[in-house]
Design a protein around this motif. Structure first.
Motif, short mmCIF file in Angstrom:
data_model
loop_
_atom_site.label_atom_id
_atom_site.label_comp_id
_atom_site.label_asym_id
_atom_site.label_seq_id
_atom_site.Cartn_x
_atom_site.Cartn_y
_atom_site.Cartn_z
N ARG A 193 0.83 -1.22 0.00
CA ARG A 193 0.00 0.00 0.00
C ARG A 193 0.86 1.26 0.00
NH1 ARG A 193 -4.65 -1.72 -1.74
NH2 ARG A 193 -5.46 -3.46 -0.55
N ASN A 194 1.98 1.22 0.73
CA ASN A 194 2.87 2.37 0.79
C ASN A 194 3.59 2.63 -0.54
OD1 ASN A 194 2.22 2.81 3.47
ND2 ASN A 194 3.97 1.65 4.25
N ALA A 195 3.54 1.68 -1.43
CA ALA A 195 4.22 1.82 -2.72
C ALA A 195 3.51 2.79 -3.66
CB ALA A 195 4.35 0.46 -3.40
N SER A 196 2.26 3.05 -3.43
CA SER A 196 1.44 3.84 -4.36
C SER A 196 2.13 5.12 -4.82
CB SER A 196 0.09 4.16 -3.71
OG SER A 196 -0.71 4.90 -4.59
N LYS A 197 2.54 5.91 -3.88
CA LYS A 197 3.20 7.19 -4.17
C LYS A 197 4.46 6.99 -5.02
CE LYS A 197 6.10 10.22 -1.43
NZ LYS A 197 6.43 10.69 -0.10
N TYR A 198 5.25 6.00 -4.66
CA TYR A 198 6.53 5.78 -5.34
C TYR A 198 6.33 5.23 -6.76
CZ TYR A 198 7.92 6.38 -0.53
OH TYR A 198 8.06 6.88 0.74
N VAL A 199 5.29 4.42 -6.93
CA VAL A 199 4.98 3.91 -8.27
C VAL A 199 4.62 5.07 -9.19
CG1 VAL A 199 3.34 2.51 -9.60
CG2 VAL A 199 4.30 1.61 -7.47
N HIS A 200 3.74 5.94 -8.72
CA HIS A 200 3.35 7.10 -9.53
C HIS A 200 4.56 7.99 -9.84
CE1 HIS A 200 -0.87 6.27 -9.65
NE2 HIS A 200 -0.97 6.25 -8.33
N GLU A 201 5.41 8.22 -8.85
CA GLU A 201 6.61 9.04 -9.05
C GLU A 201 7.53 8.43 -10.09
OE1 GLU A 201 8.41 9.53 -5.20
OE2 GLU A 201 6.90 10.99 -4.55
N LEU A 202 7.77 7.13 -9.98
CA LEU A 202 8.70 6.48 -10.91
C LEU A 202 8.16 6.45 -12.33
CD1 LEU A 202 11.33 4.11 -10.23
CD2 LEU A 202 9.92 3.51 -12.16
N ILE A 203 6.88 6.19 -12.48
CA ILE A 203 6.30 6.19 -13.83
C ILE A 203 6.36 7.58 -14.43
CG2 ILE A 203 4.17 5.88 -15.15
CD1 ILE A 203 3.56 3.49 -13.26
N SER A 204 6.08 8.59 -13.63
CA SER A 204 6.19 9.98 -14.11
C SER A 204 7.63 10.28 -14.52
CB SER A 204 5.72 10.94 -13.02
OG SER A 204 5.88 12.26 -13.44
N LEU A 205 8.58 9.87 -13.72
CA LEU A 205 10.00 10.08 -14.05
C LEU A 205 10.36 9.36 -15.35
CD1 LEU A 205 12.78 11.22 -13.19
CD2 LEU A 205 13.15 9.03 -12.01
N TYR A 206 9.90 8.13 -15.49
CA TYR A 206 10.16 7.40 -16.73
C TYR A 206 9.58 8.16 -17.91
CZ TYR A 206 9.66 4.28 -20.62
OH TYR A 206 9.71 3.78 -21.90
N ASN A 207 8.33 8.56 -17.82
CA ASN A 207 7.66 9.21 -18.96
C ASN A 207 8.25 10.57 -19.30
OD1 ASN A 207 5.89 7.17 -19.66
ND2 ASN A 207 4.20 7.97 -18.44
N THR A 208 8.78 11.29 -18.32
CA THR A 208 9.29 12.65 -18.58
C THR A 208 10.79 12.71 -18.81
OG1 THR A 208 9.52 13.09 -16.21
CG2 THR A 208 7.43 13.74 -17.25
N THR A 209 11.54 11.78 -18.23
CA THR A 209 12.99 11.90 -18.25
C THR A 209 13.72 10.66 -18.74
OG1 THR A 209 12.81 13.39 -16.35
CG2 THR A 209 14.99 12.49 -16.82
N LEU A 210 13.36 9.51 -18.22
CA LEU A 210 14.14 8.29 -18.46
C LEU A 210 13.92 7.64 -19.81
CD1 LEU A 210 13.64 6.52 -15.00
CD2 LEU A 210 15.59 7.91 -15.74
N ARG A 211 12.76 7.80 -20.38
CA ARG A 211 12.37 6.97 -21.53
C ARG A 211 13.12 7.27 -22.81
NH1 ARG A 211 8.47 8.61 -25.34
NH2 ARG A 211 7.82 10.75 -25.00
N GLY A 212 13.65 8.47 -22.97
CA GLY A 212 14.31 8.81 -24.23
C GLY A 212 13.34 8.65 -25.38
N ASN A 213 13.68 7.80 -26.35
CA ASN A 213 12.79 7.59 -27.51
C ASN A 213 11.91 6.35 -27.35
OD1 ASN A 213 14.73 5.62 -27.78
ND2 ASN A 213 15.17 6.03 -29.92
N LEU A 214 11.87 5.77 -26.17
CA LEU A 214 11.02 4.60 -25.93
C LEU A 214 9.57 5.03 -25.73
CD1 LEU A 214 13.31 2.59 -23.45
CD2 LEU A 214 13.05 2.29 -25.92
N PRO A 215 8.64 4.12 -25.91
CA PRO A 215 7.22 4.47 -25.73
C PRO A 215 6.90 4.89 -24.31
CG PRO A 215 7.44 2.36 -26.87
CD PRO A 215 8.81 2.75 -26.39
N LEU A 216 5.92 5.76 -24.19
CA LEU A 216 5.39 6.14 -22.89
C LEU A 216 4.76 4.94 -22.20
CD1 LEU A 216 3.45 9.41 -23.81
CD2 LEU A 216 5.38 9.28 -22.22
N ILE A 217 4.68 5.00 -20.90
CA ILE A 217 3.82 4.09 -20.15
C ILE A 217 2.46 4.79 -20.13
CG2 ILE A 217 3.33 3.05 -17.90
CD1 ILE A 217 6.36 2.86 -17.47
N THR A 218 1.48 4.17 -20.76
CA THR A 218 0.17 4.81 -20.93
C THR A 218 -0.59 4.88 -19.61
OG1 THR A 218 -1.01 2.74 -21.35
CG2 THR A 218 0.03 3.85 -23.27
#
Length: 164
Positions: free
Chosen positions: A81-106
């Motif tokens: 349950r405590n992971a919720s915040k961190y999951v959202h943060e990491l996916i946001s980081l992936y989509n905005t910074t980490l992904r480069g030319n890879l597809p977004l996580i929808t």
């Protein structure tokens, strides 16, 4: 034949860099265990997804992140349950910074990832969501393969894996 797991690999690389310097101070489990469990669960998730007709990359990402709550808070109690915040943060980081030319996580994938992670500890509750149930199976099998005492709800999910 090529398995598409580039987003998973990018996330695993990031997690490795972020976790390798973390200390064991005040942790219930050593970081080496958490890192090993993250990687082996991710591999098992990919394999199980192939067997169950799920997205290997998506279940691999879920498995890689499933204990992020324990890693970030240093505590196992309520870690899913405590992971919720961190999951959202990491996916946001992936989509905005980490992904480069890879597809977004929808948004749909984000919801699947989030729900599977925050519910993976509820081993005795049966969900209609195949990713939630698959993550419970992955977690139970990985723990067993690492020699951790398997009991309670983990037994049902371990048996699911042994019958594949």
């Amino acid at each position: 034949m090529k398995l598409e797991v580039r987003r998973l690999n990018r996330i695993l690389s990031y997690l490795f860099e972020e976790t390798r310097a973390l200390s064991d101070d005040d942790r219930e489990l050593p970081m080496k265990w958490s890192m090993m469990h993250m990687y082996t669960s991710s591999q098992l998730g990919t394999l199980i997804a192939l067997k169950q007709g799920l997205s290997p990359e998506l279940l691999g990402i879920i498995a890689a992140l499933h204990d992020i709550g324990a890693i970030k808070t240093k505590k196992r109690e309520n870690h899913a349950r405590n992971a919720s915040k961190y999951v959202h943060e990491l996916i946001s980081l992936y989509n905005t910074t980490l992904r480069g030319n890879l597809p977004l996580i929808t948004k749909e994938e984000q919801s699947i990832i989030h729900d599977a992670i925050v519910n993976h500890s509820d081993k005795d509750i049966v969900s209609k969501d195949p990713y939630i149930e698959a993550m419970k199976d992955v977690d139970s099998l990985d723990r067993y393969l690492h020699g951790i005492n398997t009991k309670g709800g983990h037994i049902t999910h371990l048996n699911n894996m042994m019958s594949l």
